[in-house]
Design an enzyme around this catalytic site. Structure first.
Site, PDB file in Angstrom:
ATOM      1  N   GLY A 130      -8.501  35.870 -29.562  1.00  0.00           N
ATOM      2  CA  GLY A 130      -8.872  34.711 -28.747  1.00  0.00           C
ATOM      3  C   GLY A 130      -7.967  34.547 -27.536  1.00  0.00           C
ATOM      4  N   GLY A 173      -8.266  37.183  -9.841  1.00  0.00           N
ATOM      5  CA  GLY A 173      -7.945  36.614 -11.156  1.00  0.00           C
ATOM      6  C   GLY A 173      -8.017  37.620 -12.298  1.00  0.00           C
ATOM      7  CG  HIS A 180     -46.640  48.884 -19.561  1.00  0.00           C
ATOM      8  ND1 HIS A 180     -46.095  48.653 -20.798  1.00  0.00           N
ATOM      9  CD2 HIS A 180     -47.268  50.094 -19.630  1.00  0.00           C
ATOM     10  CE1 HIS A 180     -46.394  49.659 -21.606  1.00  0.00           C
ATOM     11  NE2 HIS A 180     -47.107  50.553 -20.920  1.00  0.00           N
TER      12      HIS A 180
END
Ligand code: NAD
Length: 471
Positions: A270, A43, A443
């Protein structure tokens, strides 16, 4: 009368919605046909959207990172690049992913057909070669196409939509980008990093309209340094090909040159649903005035055997929403009791810094006049952000005041798109501030900013001092 091939499920459109639906249905034992007018599956997202743009954005980020590295004592010199090789790079990425998809169709015995289809009636599709396909159920997953206003549709090769811009035919000296939304900023960033002088013209008062302004600010600040010009509250009224460039007529308070000339123009104002040529008038499927197919919360259209998903079925036009809906529609077809119930559809703008949000945003809460509590952890207080030299970011959380439940998360900063997944999970799992604060985050990482933004609700953030009110 031609032979009619029967399928349990025919899906029109092999994008992230269509192929996800096809695979899910095949895994459930359905006989599936996946149709697409494009030769290869994937697509718009894979061929002319998310994937090529992210490949180009990766290159753009490498270029800007190399430039920024000078501040850390590293000098690689000016980046050299070969535009044909850059094009080739994304082409190869797309080809390999598309081949993988075709391979997975084979493995799952999904019949992949390269054809444009339109409805003959509520049970039948006609393919471009005239053959007919009858289905028990059909899912429309035809996506969207770029909007091109008539004023910009002047038939000039210098005027591009996102597909044209991704082709990277040449590197224009001066590029006008019409629209400061997702596409305008992502592709504007790519061209600017490669060396074009980019002017962005945005109609509204801010870049990325609708996104929380405090999240947009750090990006806008960085783009000011990268782009030649950003015009807000400005309209591109018309454009004209002069033979050697494109003259744009601009209307806006801050515009000094109202008729600048550019080498190329990218129109990014758009996208619209791709539903016009489907022959929906031969079915009971209803579309709204914008062309979006109307569906219920199971993605069922007004025609009981026909479903619609993804960009064709409504905003937000995001690939991952289409994938979710594709699987949902298949489950409904399989008779499972399910409906669309996502509380957080994440959105990511893949610029640098990235902006990402999920769930309720602060702007939406204001619009809905919903009472919320919002906390922010500025990345200036993050050790990891300091090591990266990227302290402009911020992580914020929107809470329900009584329950302290996380309703939304918004992040701007390097890598925000990867980090937002924690926000999605927090919203979907109904996590509270305490849940996030008590989950040990590694961390030094940027992910700690989510934990510290949650701690900020009670003012006990380790890396931010909040003076107690005087007694
Ligand atoms: P957009 O809606 O994001 O932005 C369009 C912008 O153009 C708006 O800011 C609008 O105010 C402006 N505009 C409209 N008319 C104008 C004019 N005449 N002059 C100047 N500005 C004008 O649309 P887009 O950037 O084209 O992207 C389309 C859709 O594609 C997005 O809404 C998004 O759903 C999807 N998309 C997503 C991603 C991602 O997930 N990272 C990337 C690209 C596209």
């Amino acid at each position: 009368m031609p032979d009619i091939i029967e399928s349990d499920l025919v899906i029109i459109g092999a994008g992230p919605g269509g192929y996800a639906a096809a695979f899910h249905a095949a895994d459930k034992g359905m006989k599936v046909t996946l149709l697409d007018a494009r030769e290869r599956p994937g697509g718009t997202c894979l061929h002319v959207g998310c994937i090529p743009s992210k490949a180009l954005l990766h290159i753009a980020k490498l270029i800007t990172d190399v430039r920024d590295a000078k501040e850390h004592g590293l000098n690689f010199g000016a980046p050299q690049f070969d535009i044909a090789a850059v094009r080739n790079y994304w082409g190869k990425v797309v080809e390999s992913l598309s081949k993988n998809l075709a391979g997975m169709c084979k493995q799952r015995k999904v019949e992949l057909v390269n054809a444009k289809a339109s409805f003959e009636d509520s049970r039948t599709l006609r393919l471009a070669d005239g053959s007919l396909r009858r289905f028990q159920h059909c899912i429309i997953a035809t996506g969207s196409v770029p909007t091109m206003f008539p004023a910009f549709d002047i038939g000039s090769p210098r005027v591009m939509d996102s597909t044209g811009a991704l082709r990277l035919e040449e590197l224009p000296g001066k590029l006008l980008v019409v629209g400061g939304g997702y596409i305008g900023l992502e592709l504007g960033y790519v061209y600017a990093a490669l060396g074009s002088k980019v002017t962005v013209v945005e109609l509204t008062g801010g870049l990325l309209p609708g996104v929380d302004p405090d999240l947009v600010r750090p990006l806008a600040h960085r783009l000011k340094g990268l782009f030649e010009q950003i015009y807000l509250k400005t309209k591109v009224v018309k454009i004209a090909d002069t033979g050697s460039g494109v003259r744009a007529t601009l209307e806006g308070e801050k515009v000094t040159d109202t008729e600048p000339v550019f080498d190329r123009v990218l129109v990014a104002v758009g996208r619209k649903p791709n539903t016009k040529e489907l022959g929906l008038d031969k079915t009971k499927v209803q579309v709204d005035p914008k062309g979006f197919i109307q569906t219920d919360n199971q993605r069922r259209t007004a025609d009981e055997r026909i479903f619609a998903i993804g960009d064709a079925a409504g905003e937000p036009m995001l690939a991952h929403k289409a994938t979710y809906e594709g699987k949902l529609a298949v489950e409904v077809i399989a008779g499972e009791p399910t409906q669309f119930d996502a509380r957080a559809i994440p959105a990511v703008v893949f610029t640098d810094p990235e902006i990402a949000w999920a769930g309720l945003t602060e702007s939406e809460a204001e619009k809905q006049q919903k009472e919320v509590k919002v906390t922010v952890f500025p990345w200036g207080a993050s050790g990891r952000a300091a090591t990266l030299g990227r302290m402009e970011g911020r992580t914020k959380i929107v809470f329900e005041p009584e329950t302290e439940r996380v309703l939304g998360v918004g992040i701007v900063g390097a890598g925000a798109g990867e980090m937002i997944a924690e926000g999605v999970l927090a919203v979907e799992m109904a996590a509270t501030a305490r849940d996030l604060a008590l989950s040990i985050h590694p961390h030094p990482t940027l992910s700690e900013t989510v934990m510290e933004a949650a701690e900020a609700l009670h003012g006990n953030t380790t890396h931010m001092f909040k003076p107690k009110p005087a007694k």
